[in-house]
Design a protein around this motif. Structure first.
Motif, PDB file in Angstrom:
ATOM      1  N   HIS A 198      26.002  35.762  58.422  1.00  0.00           N
ATOM      2  CA  HIS A 198      26.427  35.919  59.812  1.00  0.00           C
ATOM      3  C   HIS A 198      27.938  36.148  59.924  1.00  0.00           C
ATOM      4  O   HIS A 198      28.415  36.570  60.965  1.00  0.00           O
ATOM      5  N   TYR A 199      28.709  35.872  58.860  1.00  0.00           N
ATOM      6  CA  TYR A 199      30.136  36.203  58.822  1.00  0.00           C
ATOM      7  C   TYR A 199      30.349  37.620  58.294  1.00  0.00           C
ATOM      8  O   TYR A 199      31.445  38.139  58.368  1.00  0.00           O
ATOM      9  N   GLY A 200      29.337  38.184  57.693  1.00  0.00           N
ATOM     10  CA  GLY A 200      29.404  39.489  57.049  1.00  0.00           C
ATOM     11  C   GLY A 200      28.773  39.386  55.680  1.00  0.00           C
ATOM     12  O   GLY A 200      28.878  38.354  55.012  1.00  0.00           O
ATOM     13  N   GLU A 201      28.095  40.418  55.279  1.00  0.00           N
ATOM     14  CA  GLU A 201      27.384  40.403  53.992  1.00  0.00           C
ATOM     15  C   GLU A 201      28.278  40.068  52.798  1.00  0.00           C
ATOM     16  O   GLU A 201      27.839  39.375  51.893  1.00  0.00           O
ATOM     17  N   PRO A 202      29.541  40.519  52.763  1.00  0.00           N
ATOM     18  CA  PRO A 202      30.358  40.252  51.576  1.00  0.00           C
ATOM     19  C   PRO A 202      30.950  38.837  51.505  1.00  0.00           C
ATOM     20  O   PRO A 202      31.588  38.479  50.532  1.00  0.00           O
ATOM     21  N   TYR A 203      30.744  38.017  52.541  1.00  0.00           N
ATOM     22  CA  TYR A 203      31.404  36.703  52.626  1.00  0.00           C
ATOM     23  C   TYR A 203      30.722  35.676  51.723  1.00  0.00           C
ATOM     24  O   TYR A 203      29.498  35.549  51.699  1.00  0.00           O
ATOM     25  N   TYR A 204      31.542  34.890  51.012  1.00  0.00           N
ATOM     26  CA  TYR A 204      31.089  33.724  50.251  1.00  0.00           C
ATOM     27  C   TYR A 204      32.185  32.682  50.408  1.00  0.00           C
ATOM     28  O   TYR A 204      33.367  32.962  50.154  1.00  0.00           O
ATOM     29  N   GLY A 205      31.851  31.483  50.863  1.00  0.00           N
ATOM     30  CA  GLY A 205      32.886  30.487  51.082  1.00  0.00           C
ATOM     31  C   GLY A 205      32.358  29.077  51.199  1.00  0.00           C
ATOM     32  O   GLY A 205      31.153  28.824  51.068  1.00  0.00           O
ATOM     33  N   CYS A 206      33.277  28.156  51.450  1.00  0.00           N
ATOM     34  CA  CYS A 206      32.945  26.738  51.631  1.00  0.00           C
ATOM     35  C   CYS A 206      33.933  26.126  52.613  1.00  0.00           C
ATOM     36  O   CYS A 206      35.005  26.675  52.865  1.00  0.00           O
ATOM     37  N   PHE A 207      33.547  24.976  53.152  1.00  0.00           N
ATOM     38  CA  PHE A 207      34.391  24.241  54.097  1.00  0.00           C
ATOM     39  C   PHE A 207      34.455  22.777  53.675  1.00  0.00           C
ATOM     40  O   PHE A 207      33.454  22.196  53.250  1.00  0.00           O
ATOM     41  N   VAL A 208      35.634  22.184  53.829  1.00  0.00           N
ATOM     42  CA  VAL A 208      35.887  20.796  53.465  1.00  0.00           C
ATOM     43  C   VAL A 208      36.821  20.205  54.512  1.00  0.00           C
ATOM     44  O   VAL A 208      37.647  20.911  55.094  1.00  0.00           O
ATOM     45  N   ARG A 209      36.711  18.905  54.737  1.00  0.00           N
ATOM     46  CA  ARG A 209      37.702  18.156  55.525  1.00  0.00           C
ATOM     47  C   ARG A 209      38.619  17.436  54.547  1.00  0.00           C
ATOM     48  O   ARG A 209      38.158  16.742  53.639  1.00  0.00           O
ATOM     49  N   ASP A 210      39.929  17.605  54.725  1.00  0.00           N
ATOM     50  CA  ASP A 210      40.876  16.897  53.862  1.00  0.00           C
ATOM     51  C   ASP A 210      40.937  15.427  54.294  1.00  0.00           C
ATOM     52  O   ASP A 210      40.312  15.042  55.293  1.00  0.00           O
ATOM     53  N   PRO A 211      41.658  14.575  53.562  1.00  0.00           N
ATOM     54  CA  PRO A 211      41.693  13.152  53.915  1.00  0.00           C
ATOM     55  C   PRO A 211      42.238  12.848  55.314  1.00  0.00           C
ATOM     56  O   PRO A 211      41.961  11.776  55.857  1.00  0.00           O
ATOM     57  N   ASP A 212      42.983  13.762  55.923  1.00  0.00           N
ATOM     58  CA  ASP A 212      43.457  13.583  57.295  1.00  0.00           C
ATOM     59  C   ASP A 212      42.497  14.162  58.323  1.00  0.00           C
ATOM     60  O   ASP A 212      42.743  14.087  59.523  1.00  0.00           O
ATOM     61  N   GLY A 213      41.416  14.781  57.855  1.00  0.00           N
ATOM     62  CA  GLY A 213      40.429  15.345  58.768  1.00  0.00           C
ATOM     63  C   GLY A 213      40.606  16.822  59.084  1.00  0.00           C
ATOM     64  O   GLY A 213      39.834  17.390  59.850  1.00  0.00           O
ATOM     65  N   HIS A 214      41.622  17.466  58.500  1.00  0.00           N
ATOM     66  CA  HIS A 214      41.824  18.897  58.709  1.00  0.00           C
ATOM     67  C   HIS A 214      40.716  19.678  58.008  1.00  0.00           C
ATOM     68  O   HIS A 214      40.352  19.369  56.870  1.00  0.00           O
ATOM     69  N   LYS A 215      40.201  20.691  58.674  1.00  0.00           N
ATOM     70  CA  LYS A 215      39.158  21.529  58.087  1.00  0.00           C
ATOM     71  C   LYS A 215      39.813  22.665  57.312  1.00  0.00           C
ATOM     72  O   LYS A 215      40.644  23.396  57.856  1.00  0.00           O
ATOM     73  N   ILE A 216      39.438  22.792  56.034  1.00  0.00           N
ATOM     74  CA  ILE A 216      39.960  23.858  55.193  1.00  0.00           C
ATOM     75  C   ILE A 216      38.793  24.625  54.590  1.00  0.00           C
ATOM     76  O   ILE A 216      37.686  24.104  54.457  1.00  0.00           O
ATOM     77  N   GLU A 217      39.071  25.853  54.242  1.00  0.00           N
ATOM     78  CA  GLU A 217      38.044  26.758  53.736  1.00  0.00           C
ATOM     79  C   GLU A 217      38.600  27.530  52.549  1.00  0.00           C
ATOM     80  O   GLU A 217      39.775  27.864  52.517  1.00  0.00           O
ATOM     81  N   ALA A 218      37.740  27.804  51.595  1.00  0.00           N
ATOM     82  CA  ALA A 218      38.053  28.790  50.553  1.00  0.00           C
ATOM     83  C   ALA A 218      36.986  29.862  50.682  1.00  0.00           C
ATOM     84  O   ALA A 218      35.806  29.548  50.850  1.00  0.00           O
ATOM     85  N   MET A 219      37.422  31.125  50.608  1.00  0.00           N
ATOM     86  CA  MET A 219      36.462  32.210  50.775  1.00  0.00           C
ATOM     87  C   MET A 219      36.884  33.450  50.011  1.00  0.00           C
ATOM     88  O   MET A 219      38.052  33.604  49.669  1.00  0.00           O
ATOM     89  N   VAL A 220      35.886  34.240  49.704  1.00  0.00           N
ATOM     90  CA  VAL A 220      36.132  35.532  49.083  1.00  0.00           C
ATOM     91  C   VAL A 220      35.294  36.554  49.814  1.00  0.00           C
ATOM     92  O   VAL A 220      34.202  36.253  50.306  1.00  0.00           O
ATOM     93  N   TRP A 221      35.811  37.739  49.932  1.00  0.00           N
ATOM     94  CA  TRP A 221      35.120  38.859  50.567  1.00  0.00           C
ATOM     95  C   TRP A 221      34.824  39.844  49.452  1.00  0.00           C
ATOM     96  O   TRP A 221      35.728  40.500  48.940  1.00  0.00           O
ATOM     97  N   GLU A 222      33.564  39.918  49.036  1.00  0.00           N
ATOM     98  CA  GLU A 222      33.171  40.756  47.903  1.00  0.00           C
ATOM     99  C   GLU A 222      32.285  41.908  48.365  1.00  0.00           C
ATOM    100  O   GLU A 222      31.061  41.779  48.374  1.00  0.00           O
ATOM    101  N   PRO A 223      32.917  43.020  48.725  1.00  0.00           N
ATOM    102  CA  PRO A 223      32.094  44.173  49.135  1.00  0.00           C
ATOM    103  C   PRO A 223      31.239  44.657  47.969  1.00  0.00           C
ATOM    104  O   PRO A 223      31.646  44.599  46.824  1.00  0.00           O
ATOM    105  N   SER A 224      30.047  45.129  48.300  1.00  0.00           N
ATOM    106  CA  SER A 224      29.154  45.594  47.231  1.00  0.00           C
ATOM    107  C   SER A 224      29.449  47.017  46.832  1.00  0.00           C
ATOM    108  O   SER A 224      30.201  47.723  47.375  1.00  0.00           O
TER     109      SER A 224
END
Length: 139
Positions: free
Chosen positions: A113-139
């Motif tokens: 739903h973010y786009g076919e090439p999207y792969y990522g994750c979400f985490v809350r840091d110890p202060d509660g901030h939401k962070i993400e790591a992602m890669v956009w891998e076009p086919s």
């Protein structure tokens, strides 16, 4: 409108200079981000007594004690997304964040739903901030 492909110093590839977030436990936050951001190849670029910045070539992500002296709070609806070079980096980011005291907020995986090439994750840091790591891998 098309994406910019002719990046130069006078025409930078990114619209953002940096992002900064506050913390209520500076030492804990710095330790957390040292561990987590190293999975993406980011290093400490700038250090001050109450602030540290990480990046690849310049200070892109700052963690600091709030300047106004009030408690830091995580923004509802706000998150910081970090670019990874591939799925393995996304997976490592997530794994290291959890090991360093973060809380899972979305396991690594595709999100079509973010786009076919999207792969990522979400985490809350110890202060509660939401962070993400992602890669956009076009086919």
């Amino acid at each position: 409108m098309e994406a910019q492909t002719d990046a130069t110093a006078s025409n930078p590839p990114s619209a953002l200079s940096h992002v900064s977030i506050g913390t209520n436990d500076f030492a804990r936050a710095v330790t957390f981000y040292d561990r987590v951001l190293s999975t993406l190849g980011l290093v400490r670029v700038t250090e001050e007594p109450t602030a540290v910045a990480w990046g690849r070539a310049f200070p892109e992500f700052w963690v600091h004690v709030p300047i106004d002296g009030k408690p830091a709070v995580a923004g509802n609806g706000t998150h910081v997304g970090f670019l990874a070079s591939g799925r393995a980096q996304v997976d490592a980011f997530h794994r290291e964040a959890l090991a360093a005291g973060g809380v899972d907020d979305g396991a690594p995986g595709a999100r079509p739903h973010y786009g076919e090439p999207y792969y990522g994750c979400f985490v809350r840091d110890p202060d509660g901030h939401k962070i993400e790591a992602m890669v956009w891998e076009p086919s």
